[in-house]
Every structure is written in structure tokens, then in C-alpha cells.
Design a protein around this motif. Sequence first.
Motif, short mmCIF file in Angstrom:
data_model
loop_
_atom_site.label_atom_id
_atom_site.label_comp_id
_atom_site.label_asym_id
_atom_site.label_seq_id
_atom_site.Cartn_x
_atom_site.Cartn_y
_atom_site.Cartn_z
N ASN A 126 0.84 -1.21 0.00
CA ASN A 126 0.00 0.00 0.00
C ASN A 126 0.87 1.26 0.00
N THR A 127 1.89 1.24 0.84
CA THR A 127 2.76 2.42 0.96
C THR A 127 3.62 2.60 -0.29
N CYS A 178 10.90 6.82 0.60
CA CYS A 178 9.56 7.30 0.95
C CYS A 178 8.84 6.28 1.81
N VAL A 179 8.88 5.02 1.39
CA VAL A 179 8.17 3.95 2.11
C VAL A 179 8.65 3.85 3.56
N ASN A 180 9.93 3.93 3.75
CA ASN A 180 10.50 3.72 5.08
C ASN A 180 10.63 4.99 5.91
N GLY A 181 10.27 6.11 5.34
CA GLY A 181 10.46 7.39 6.02
C GLY A 181 9.18 8.06 6.44
N ASP A 182 9.33 9.30 6.87
CA ASP A 182 8.18 10.08 7.34
C ASP A 182 7.18 10.36 6.22
N LEU A 183 7.68 10.50 4.99
CA LEU A 183 6.77 10.82 3.89
C LEU A 183 5.77 9.69 3.66
N GLY A 184 6.25 8.46 3.61
CA GLY A 184 5.34 7.33 3.42
C GLY A 184 4.33 7.23 4.54
N ASN A 185 4.77 7.46 5.77
CA ASN A 185 3.88 7.44 6.92
C ASN A 185 2.80 8.50 6.78
N LYS A 186 3.20 9.68 6.33
CA LYS A 186 2.25 10.80 6.14
C LYS A 186 1.26 10.47 5.03
N LEU A 187 1.74 9.91 3.92
CA LEU A 187 0.85 9.59 2.80
C LEU A 187 -0.19 8.55 3.19
#
Length: 258
Positions: A126-127, A178-187
Motif C-alpha cells: 500500500n505504501t 519514501c516507504v521507510n520514512g516520514d513521507l510514506g507514513n504521512k501519505l
Amino acid sequence: MNSAALLLSLCFVGSYSQQLCDHPPSDWCSTWEIAKACKVEQQCIEYLSHKDLQKRDESPVKVELYYESLCGGCRKFVVLQLFPTWLMLNEIMEITLVPYGNAQEKNISGKWEFTCQHGPDECYVNTIEACIMHHVMDIQSYFPIIFCIEISSNVTSALGPCLAAFQPELSVKTVMDCVNGDLGNKLMHENAMKTDSLNPPHDYVPWVVVNGQHNDTLQDRAISALLNLICEMYTGTKPEACSGKGMTPLKRDSVCLN
């Protein structure tokens, strides 16, 4: 006054000034100078205004898909209905993809943690798909990648081959950062909020919203014959693909219950 009547009005008025007008009727409204020379200024204003209203009425059919990456019914819908229909009708439809589905989120020490219906692998993919959409931005470029992932026999390892095939300029590293960072979490939190704000709330996925509406009839039509539904709902001139047959029907039980 409809467009035919407006055209008739143009021809009627223009017939009085043909001796001053050296342009064919098809050109009378092409420029303001020609309209003045042919003495059809007011008729051209009305005609062009009518055409502009028609154009606004012929807006694309908007389809939102709320799904999860490892749900069998979601994958079937993307592969057998949504993507083929989009290939044929993308000029008359707008698609929004929201990978999240029946997941749950919890804020742990300021960071969102997700539990997905089909386990951690589903949260992972999903991420990945959310990050691809974020970095590529244009659905014309990212939808083939999503399709490639969803049709793959091993969805969790499809990122590299699918990027290489459809978006080689986007690196696996960029997506995984992105997947492992804050951006993926935010998305994924944003997708959670979009999904949780559905009205009516979703009971299963794939959950299809058409022009802002969801009901059993629209859902069943979308799942079983999306191409036909889009063609029927589009108010403009139908593309040639609308004269053919629809996609392979899917059963309503091809869903993942919430």
C-alpha cells in the motif's frame, strides 16, 4: 436556444451581409474581425457561450477507488475492469486511487502505525503504491506501474521490474526512502483519513465512488461493467470505444469485507 438554432440564426443573419463577407459560414465566429465583417457579432457571442456551457457540461466521469493492494477482489477489479477501461476511455474519465482499504491506524508516540487486513506485506505494498503516486504525480505515468504491481505473481517484489518497465527514471531507492520514512507514513495517514471520511462508510473493498456518489447500484454496475457505466454517464460525444463490448463481468462476492 440550442446549438442547431444558433447556427440557423447565424446563417439567416449572415445571408443579408454576404456581399460584405468574403468568409464561409464555418469561419464567421473564428475571429472577432470576421464576425464584425459578416455582421454576426451578437450571434457569435451567443453561439460561443453555448458551446462553452456544453463543454463544461461534458466533464469527465470521476471514479474513486478505495482498495488494498493484496485483496483478491481489488486486484481483479484493477486488472480486469479499471485499467482496461481507463486505457480506452481515459479522455472522458478521471481516476483517483486510494490504497488503504480495511486497514487500521494508531498513533504511537507521534508516528502512525498501521495494521492491514492481509498482514504487514499489504501495508508495505500500500505504501509503495502511495509513494509511487506521490513521486510520479501524473496518472498517465503512474497507473501502468500500479497495474504492473497488481497483476504480478509476487506483488511484494514487483517494484523494481515495474519501475524498469514503465518509469525507469524513478529509482527503487527513491520509492523505498519514501516507504521507510516520514513521507510514506504521512501519505498513508492521508489515505486513512480519506477512507475513514467516506459517506456512506465503506463495508468492503474494492469500494467505488462515481461522481462523488456511492450506492449498491453504482457499485454493482462499476464492478460488473465499468466501461458501459462510464459511457452511459458521460454527457459528451461518446468515444468509439463506447460502441464496443464491456470488460469481463466480475461477481459482487469478489470483495474483501471490512
